[in-house]
Design a protein around this motif. Structure first.
Motif, PDB file in Angstrom:
ATOM      1  N   VAL A 439       0.859  -1.187   0.000  1.00  0.00           N
ATOM      2  CA  VAL A 439       0.000   0.000   0.000  1.00  0.00           C
ATOM      3  C   VAL A 439       0.895   1.237   0.000  1.00  0.00           C
ATOM      4  CG1 VAL A 439      -1.734   1.330   1.252  1.00  0.00           C
ATOM      5  CG2 VAL A 439      -1.852  -1.157   1.253  1.00  0.00           C
ATOM      6  N   CYS A 440       0.545   2.230  -0.815  1.00  0.00           N
ATOM      7  CA  CYS A 440       1.262   3.504  -0.810  1.00  0.00           C
ATOM      8  C   CYS A 440       0.346   4.587  -0.248  1.00  0.00           C
ATOM      9  CB  CYS A 440       1.707   3.875  -2.222  1.00  0.00           C
ATOM     10  SG  CYS A 440       2.877   2.695  -2.932  1.00  0.00           S
ATOM     11  N   ARG A 441       0.936   5.625   0.297  1.00  0.00           N
ATOM     12  CA  ARG A 441       0.160   6.711   0.890  1.00  0.00           C
ATOM     13  C   ARG A 441      -0.641   7.422  -0.187  1.00  0.00           C
ATOM     14  NH1 ARG A 441       0.853  12.107   2.309  1.00  0.00           N
ATOM     15  NH2 ARG A 441       2.805  12.140   1.139  1.00  0.00           N
ATOM     16  N   LEU A 442      -1.957   7.411  -0.056  1.00  0.00           N
ATOM     17  CA  LEU A 442      -2.830   7.955  -1.096  1.00  0.00           C
ATOM     18  C   LEU A 442      -2.569   9.442  -1.342  1.00  0.00           C
ATOM     19  CD1 LEU A 442      -5.137   7.418  -3.068  1.00  0.00           C
ATOM     20  CD2 LEU A 442      -6.752   7.880  -1.217  1.00  0.00           C
ATOM     21  N   ASN A 443      -2.321  10.196  -0.279  1.00  0.00           N
ATOM     22  CA  ASN A 443      -2.109  11.635  -0.449  1.00  0.00           C
ATOM     23  C   ASN A 443      -0.805  11.981  -1.160  1.00  0.00           C
ATOM     24  OD1 ASN A 443      -4.522  12.549   0.522  1.00  0.00           O
ATOM     25  ND2 ASN A 443      -3.802  12.888   2.616  1.00  0.00           N
ATOM     26  N   SER A 444       0.090  10.985  -1.298  1.00  0.00           N
ATOM     27  CA  SER A 444       1.313  11.264  -2.072  1.00  0.00           C
ATOM     28  C   SER A 444       0.981  11.483  -3.539  1.00  0.00           C
ATOM     29  CB  SER A 444       2.317  10.124  -1.916  1.00  0.00           C
ATOM     30  OG  SER A 444       1.858   8.957  -2.579  1.00  0.00           O
ATOM     31  N   MET A 445      -0.217  11.055  -3.952  1.00  0.00           N
ATOM     32  CA  MET A 445      -0.629  11.264  -5.337  1.00  0.00           C
ATOM     33  C   MET A 445      -0.911  12.745  -5.646  1.00  0.00           C
ATOM     34  SD  MET A 445      -0.487   8.242  -6.676  1.00  0.00           S
ATOM     35  CE  MET A 445       0.871   7.873  -5.537  1.00  0.00           C
ATOM     36  N   LYS A 446      -0.887  13.601  -4.610  1.00  0.00           N
ATOM     37  CA  LYS A 446      -1.060  15.042  -4.817  1.00  0.00           C
ATOM     38  C   LYS A 446       0.218  15.713  -5.318  1.00  0.00           C
ATOM     39  CE  LYS A 446      -4.518  15.535  -1.122  1.00  0.00           C
ATOM     40  NZ  LYS A 446      -4.847  16.206   0.162  1.00  0.00           N
ATOM     41  N   GLU A 447       1.363  15.013  -5.151  1.00  0.00           N
ATOM     42  CA  GLU A 447       2.647  15.592  -5.537  1.00  0.00           C
ATOM     43  C   GLU A 447       2.853  15.535  -7.054  1.00  0.00           C
ATOM     44  OE1 GLU A 447       4.178  17.127  -3.313  1.00  0.00           O
ATOM     45  OE2 GLU A 447       3.253  16.305  -1.503  1.00  0.00           O
ATOM     46  N   ARG A 448       3.716  16.422  -7.519  1.00  0.00           N
ATOM     47  CA  ARG A 448       4.076  16.533  -8.940  1.00  0.00           C
ATOM     48  C   ARG A 448       2.824  16.641  -9.814  1.00  0.00           C
ATOM     49  NH1 ARG A 448       9.126  15.414 -10.806  1.00  0.00           N
ATOM     50  NH2 ARG A 448       8.216  16.307 -12.695  1.00  0.00           N
ATOM     51  N   LYS A 457      -8.325  19.333  -9.736  1.00  0.00           N
ATOM     52  CA  LYS A 457      -8.662  19.280  -8.319  1.00  0.00           C
ATOM     53  C   LYS A 457      -8.426  17.872  -7.796  1.00  0.00           C
ATOM     54  CE  LYS A 457     -12.186  20.904  -5.087  1.00  0.00           C
ATOM     55  NZ  LYS A 457     -13.565  21.454  -4.955  1.00  0.00           N
ATOM     56  N   PHE A 458      -7.554  17.754  -6.797  1.00  0.00           N
ATOM     57  CA  PHE A 458      -7.187  16.428  -6.291  1.00  0.00           C
ATOM     58  C   PHE A 458      -8.126  16.011  -5.153  1.00  0.00           C
ATOM     59  CE2 PHE A 458      -3.377  17.258  -8.644  1.00  0.00           C
ATOM     60  CZ  PHE A 458      -2.975  16.003  -9.067  1.00  0.00           C
ATOM     61  N   GLU A 459      -9.360  15.676  -5.547  1.00  0.00           N
ATOM     62  CA  GLU A 459     -10.278  15.087  -4.594  1.00  0.00           C
ATOM     63  C   GLU A 459     -10.050  13.581  -4.555  1.00  0.00           C
ATOM     64  OE1 GLU A 459     -14.042  16.394  -6.071  1.00  0.00           O
ATOM     65  OE2 GLU A 459     -13.976  18.285  -4.928  1.00  0.00           O
ATOM     66  N   THR A 460     -10.812  12.888  -3.709  1.00  0.00           N
ATOM     67  CA  THR A 460     -10.578  11.453  -3.513  1.00  0.00           C
ATOM     68  C   THR A 460     -10.648  10.673  -4.823  1.00  0.00           C
ATOM     69  OG1 THR A 460     -11.506  11.614  -1.282  1.00  0.00           O
ATOM     70  CG2 THR A 460     -11.333   9.419  -2.231  1.00  0.00           C
ATOM     71  N   LYS A 461     -11.612  10.994  -5.660  1.00  0.00           N
ATOM     72  CA  LYS A 461     -11.774  10.282  -6.930  1.00  0.00           C
ATOM     73  C   LYS A 461     -10.516  10.414  -7.787  1.00  0.00           C
ATOM     74  CE  LYS A 461     -14.760  10.166 -11.061  1.00  0.00           C
ATOM     75  NZ  LYS A 461     -13.764  10.689 -12.033  1.00  0.00           N
ATOM     76  N   ALA A 462      -9.976  11.632  -7.915  1.00  0.00           N
ATOM     77  CA  ALA A 462      -8.777  11.864  -8.727  1.00  0.00           C
ATOM     78  C   ALA A 462      -7.561  11.169  -8.121  1.00  0.00           C
ATOM     79  CB  ALA A 462      -8.532  13.360  -8.862  1.00  0.00           C
ATOM     80  N   LEU A 463      -7.456  11.199  -6.795  1.00  0.00           N
ATOM     81  CA  LEU A 463      -6.333  10.528  -6.130  1.00  0.00           C
ATOM     82  C   LEU A 463      -6.363   9.028  -6.388  1.00  0.00           C
ATOM     83  CD1 LEU A 463      -6.346  12.334  -2.646  1.00  0.00           C
ATOM     84  CD2 LEU A 463      -4.765  12.725  -4.545  1.00  0.00           C
ATOM     85  N   LEU A 464      -7.541   8.437  -6.274  1.00  0.00           N
ATOM     86  CA  LEU A 464      -7.666   6.995  -6.495  1.00  0.00           C
ATOM     87  C   LEU A 464      -7.366   6.628  -7.949  1.00  0.00           C
ATOM     88  CD1 LEU A 464     -10.872   6.290  -4.369  1.00  0.00           C
ATOM     89  CD2 LEU A 464      -8.585   5.383  -3.923  1.00  0.00           C
ATOM     90  N   VAL A 476      -5.447  -0.314  -1.082  1.00  0.00           N
ATOM     91  CA  VAL A 476      -5.394   1.113  -0.802  1.00  0.00           C
ATOM     92  C   VAL A 476      -5.918   1.368   0.603  1.00  0.00           C
ATOM     93  CG1 VAL A 476      -7.698   1.593  -1.730  1.00  0.00           C
ATOM     94  CG2 VAL A 476      -5.983   3.414  -1.691  1.00  0.00           C
ATOM     95  N   GLU A 477      -5.407   2.425   1.251  1.00  0.00           N
ATOM     96  CA  GLU A 477      -5.913   2.834   2.553  1.00  0.00           C
ATOM     97  C   GLU A 477      -6.451   4.253   2.440  1.00  0.00           C
ATOM     98  OE1 GLU A 477      -3.214   2.164   5.758  1.00  0.00           O
ATOM     99  OE2 GLU A 477      -3.120  -0.009   5.398  1.00  0.00           O
ATOM    100  N   LEU A 478      -7.610   4.485   3.050  1.00  0.00           N
ATOM    101  CA  LEU A 478      -8.295   5.766   2.981  1.00  0.00           C
ATOM    102  C   LEU A 478      -8.214   6.487   4.323  1.00  0.00           C
ATOM    103  CD1 LEU A 478     -11.524   4.514   1.175  1.00  0.00           C
ATOM    104  CD2 LEU A 478      -9.496   5.505   0.101  1.00  0.00           C
ATOM    105  N   ASN A 479      -8.286   7.817   4.292  1.00  0.00           N
ATOM    106  CA  ASN A 479      -8.307   8.612   5.512  1.00  0.00           C
ATOM    107  C   ASN A 479      -9.748   8.919   5.906  1.00  0.00           C
ATOM    108  OD1 ASN A 479      -5.547   8.646   5.373  1.00  0.00           O
ATOM    109  ND2 ASN A 479      -5.373  10.794   4.778  1.00  0.00           N
ATOM    110  N   PHE A 480     -10.040   8.799   7.191  1.00  0.00           N
ATOM    111  CA  PHE A 480     -11.345   9.166   7.730  1.00  0.00           C
ATOM    112  C   PHE A 480     -11.187  10.403   8.605  1.00  0.00           C
ATOM    113  CE2 PHE A 480     -14.315   9.140  11.273  1.00  0.00           C
ATOM    114  CZ  PHE A 480     -15.534   8.944  10.663  1.00  0.00           C
ATOM    115  N   PHE A 682       3.818   2.017   2.520  1.00  0.00           N
ATOM    116  CA  PHE A 682       4.911   2.953   2.265  1.00  0.00           C
ATOM    117  C   PHE A 682       4.462   4.357   2.669  1.00  0.00           C
ATOM    118  CE2 PHE A 682       5.692  -0.488  -0.859  1.00  0.00           C
ATOM    119  CZ  PHE A 682       6.903  -0.909  -0.353  1.00  0.00           C
ATOM    120  N   ASP A 683       4.953   4.809   3.819  1.00  0.00           N
ATOM    121  CA  ASP A 683       4.589   6.128   4.354  1.00  0.00           C
ATOM    122  C   ASP A 683       5.669   7.134   3.943  1.00  0.00           C
ATOM    123  OD1 ASP A 683       3.322   8.113   5.697  1.00  0.00           O
ATOM    124  OD2 ASP A 683       3.782   7.387   7.707  1.00  0.00           O
ATOM    125  N   THR A 684       5.701   7.476   2.675  1.00  0.00           N
ATOM    126  CA  THR A 684       6.747   8.332   2.120  1.00  0.00           C
ATOM    127  C   THR A 684       6.153   9.615   1.540  1.00  0.00           C
ATOM    128  OG1 THR A 684       6.611   7.198  -0.016  1.00  0.00           O
ATOM    129  CG2 THR A 684       8.206   6.350   1.587  1.00  0.00           C
TER     130      THR A 684
END
Length: 735
Positions: A439-448, A457-464, A476-480, A682-684
């Protein structure tokens, strides 16, 4: 989890080095009672590590009276004025015994299939089995306008039990013609998926006999109609998966002759001594000529062989319990014979109730066989279980857990079962060639963002959607509540399914506006109550997702007072029977040397280790992981990353192995050594790198390290050098 300095809070070197002490970042992971999410073709490991037990049988409301057995027309006064009420029935008790006997009960399922009465006793029995003992009752039902089965147990001063059973709902099964379809549904819906079955077939062709040492076992008894057991046995064999399927018939429950159809449909027939005598009398035609002395072991063995010769199908065995004399296992082949004497001679004063001795022996034997143990070893485990059961009152309450069984074995000169042994590098674990639960950190998909210009707009749908492009990741792991809430759950679930992902975790983020001064450790009692409720809300979402929840707690001020709040908060939330108590694993990110696990003292409460955070706390990650495993497999999760340490502070969240490759490999070697089978997260924080490529690089590194560890753990000279602490030799052999 988010880095603290990116949330607007800065820590200088002194405070940062004390991160483990003040618990400024605590992670809580929760995994539900359903099996952990595996990638599509990881089922060979799933089957290797998770034995399956089915029990089809009776469930009774037992009433125990302390008295001698009265003679005809005799009225006797009980020598104890108390009446003991408890869960009873051979089937229900064997289901409980099986669940208690599992080495890894959190990773295994015991299914009980039975009929409950439509009365208060039936409701109590159902709740006791499902809630207190965690037995799966998805295929059981209550029969309207029928009372529950009831067992009246007369217990002598010596602890010898005599019973009268009123069948009640236990006799209310489907019509004989409908039984095959009923059991086809039972064994199919509890089976592995079609997708996983395809993967298993591929693995079997590739790996052959090494694919699995475990078995799937069905336990039957004779307190329900033989026709039901016969149908269950036949369908169970027909619906078999790639694991061997074994049916064990406990002859207890009826003195009538076992039908030929039932007898020949099972693999192991297990009577006690008196039941063996009845079996012989109803099976051997010239029994009157060949009189056996059943108090003589040789005669008992000869009689058992005679039964198999007369009625067996050539592939069966008899497992006979002889009470204080031991037990034996015999087939019609002379070389397939095992006799196990009692592991210890019990003081007669310790024997208080023999009611559950047989239940305990046979259910523990079934579990041990299912786990891949030899017949001899399985009988030793069963013998230990039976010896412990007679030392407590009641049936279900006296059934021992596996830890007690293993301790009894060790005290009486037998080795503990070798699973994830902390005693050394050479141990008999199932071979794990690969690891693929990443599993990789989902919010890392906001980078670059420049690499995905079409996304505005990087909402949950775009991140996934960006996350789903990572090669080698299906979890995948989601934030609540950032990524998912109760109201958005259905929509998010559809997106996840469309992208062929599976949710392995829910990371809980306490809102800063309310919990700025801490959650469970907040100085305000009102806020602490809100924190407990917030976690319960997260648990509800986790149960719907079916997997894992994690949480973060902010900094603490007064350590002693905050510690008490922390313990009471976790205990209240994790132990809530309506929400979090239904979750299989709850882990928090801290260090293994602390006492919070012991203070909370709940079986589903464990630890998550963050590699970089352990480094910044000036600890050895490999040692920390080892300590967590030695607490009793309390390492529920790992976060992989790396960190640069200096006198000025630290920089964490880097790609795994990029700064400390040797230490990173040692950490993976420890995970492999102890057969870690959880998710690798992977918490990177790839701020300058393509997050997709960075995640794929981390996966590649871990897979390579895992292969190296597999090779090293099989290196006898290297293992010897490690035991001798010979650093130079270790270095030479590792080059």
């Amino acid at each position: 989890m988010q880095k603290l300095n990116q949330k607007g809070t800065k820590y200088d070197g002194l405070i940062f080095s004390m991160i483990a002490l003040i618990a400024s970042s605590i992670l809580l992971g929760i995994v539900s009672a359903s099996s952990e999410v595996q990638s599509a073709c990881s089922s060979r490991r799933l089957i290797n590590n998770v034995p399956a037990i089915f029990v089809v049988g009776s469930v009774n409301f037992d009433v125990t009276v302390h008295t001698e057995l009265p003679k005809s027309e005799e009225t006797m006064r009980a020598y104890n004025s108390n009446i003991h009420r408890a869960l009873g029935g051979k089937g229900a008790n064997q289901a409980v015994g099986a669940k208690m006997s599992l080495l890894r009960p959190q990773d295994s399922v015991v299914y009980f299939v039975g009929k409950f009465g439509d009365d208060e006793e039936g409701k109590w029995l159902f709740n006791t089995l499902s809630e207190e003992y965690s037995v799966n009752l998805k295929h059981s039902e209550s029969i309207r306008n029928v009372s529950s089965g009831t067992g009246f147990v007369l217990l002598s001063k010596e602890g010898v039990a005599s019973s009268v059973v009123v069948p009640g709902a236990n006799a209310e099964w489907e019509a004989k013609s409908a039984l095959p379809n009923f059991f086809a549904d039972v064994f199919s819906s509890s089976d592995i998926s079609t997708e996983d079955r395809t993967c298993l077939a591929n693995d079997e062709r590739e790996y052959g006999d090494s694919i699995s040492s475990t078995k799937t076992v069905l336990l039957l008894q004779r307190e329900i109609p033989d026709a039901v057991s016969e149908a269950a046995s036949k369908v169970f064999k027909e619906k078999g998966d790639l694991n061997p399927r074994i049916v064990l018939l406990d002859l207890g429950g009826s003195q009538s002759r076992v039908s030929d159809a039932l007898f020949q449909s099972v693999d192991i027939i297990s009577p006690n001594l008196s039941e063996l005598e009845t079996l012989v009398a109803t099976s051997i035609p010239d029994y009157g000529v060949n009189i056996y002395n059943f108090e003589n072991d040789d005669d008992a063995i000869r009689a058992a062989k005679g039964v198999l010769k007369s009625r067996g199908n050539g592939k069966q065995a008899l497992l006979v319990t002889l009470g204080h004399r031991g037990s034996f296992y015999v087939t019609d082949k002379d070389e397939e014979f095992v006799f196990v004497k009692p592991l210890a001679s019990l003081d007669p004063e310790l024997v208080v109730d023999c009611t559950a001795a047989g239940y305990s022996f046979r259910s523990s034997f079934a579990v041990a066989v299912a786990e891949g143990n030899t017949i001899t070893r399985s009988m030793e485990i069963a013998s230990a279980s039976g010896a412990l059961a007679v030392q407590k009152m009641g049936a279900a309450p006296s059934l021992p857990n596996r830890a007690s069984i293993e301790e009894f074995l060790e005290k009486n000169g037998r080795l503990r079962t070798k699973v994830s042994s902390p005693l050394g590098d050479s141990f008999s674990n199932p071979k794990i060639d690969t690891i693929d639960r990443f599993v990789c950190r989902l919010n890392s998909m906001k980078e670059r963002k420049d690499l995905v210009p079409k996304v505005t707009k990087f909402e949950t749908k775009a991140l996934l959607e960006r996350y789903a492009t990572i090669e080698g990741v299906s979890l995948v792991e989601l934030n609540f509540p950032e990524h998912v809430t109760k109201s958005s759950l259905k929509n998010i679930a559809k997106i996840v399914e469309r992208l062929h992902l599976k949710v392995s975790g829910l990371n809980v983020r306490f809102p800063k506006e309310l919990f700025r001064n801490g959650a469970f450790t907040n100085p305000s009692e009102e806020v602490r109550k809100k924190a407990v409720q917030f976690l319960k809300d997260a648990c509800e979402v986790a149960l719907l997702l079916g997997d894992k929840v994690q949480r973060v707690v902010d900094g603490q001020v007064d350590f002693s007072e905050s510690w008490m709040h922390l313990v009471s908060g976790y205990t209240a939330a994790v132990g809530d029977s309506k929400t979090c108590a239904k979750i299989r694993k709850i882990s928090y990110e801290f260090k293994p040397t602390d006492a919070l696990i012991d203070e909370v003292n709940l079986p589903n409460f464990g630890l998550t280790l963050d590699y970089a955070h352990v480094l910044t706390a000036a600890e050895n990650p490999s040692q920390s992981a080892t300590m967590a495993f030695m607490k009793g497999e309390k390492l529920f999760g790992v976060h992989l990353n790396d960190a640069v340490q200096s006198k000025l502070g630290a920089e964490d969240g880097l790609s795994f192995g990029s700064v400390n490759p040797r230490g990173a490999y040692e950490f993976i070697r420890v995970l492999r050594k102890f057969n870690y089978d959880g998710v690798i997260y992977f918490d990177t924080f790839p701020m300058n790198e393509d997050p997709v490529q960075e995640c794929e690089r981390n996966i590649k590194v871990v897979k390579n390290y895992w292969k190296m560890a597999e090779k090293d753990l099989g290196n006898v000279m290297l293992n010897e050098a490690r035991r001798e602490h010979d650093f130079l030799k270790i270095e030479d052999l590792s080059m």
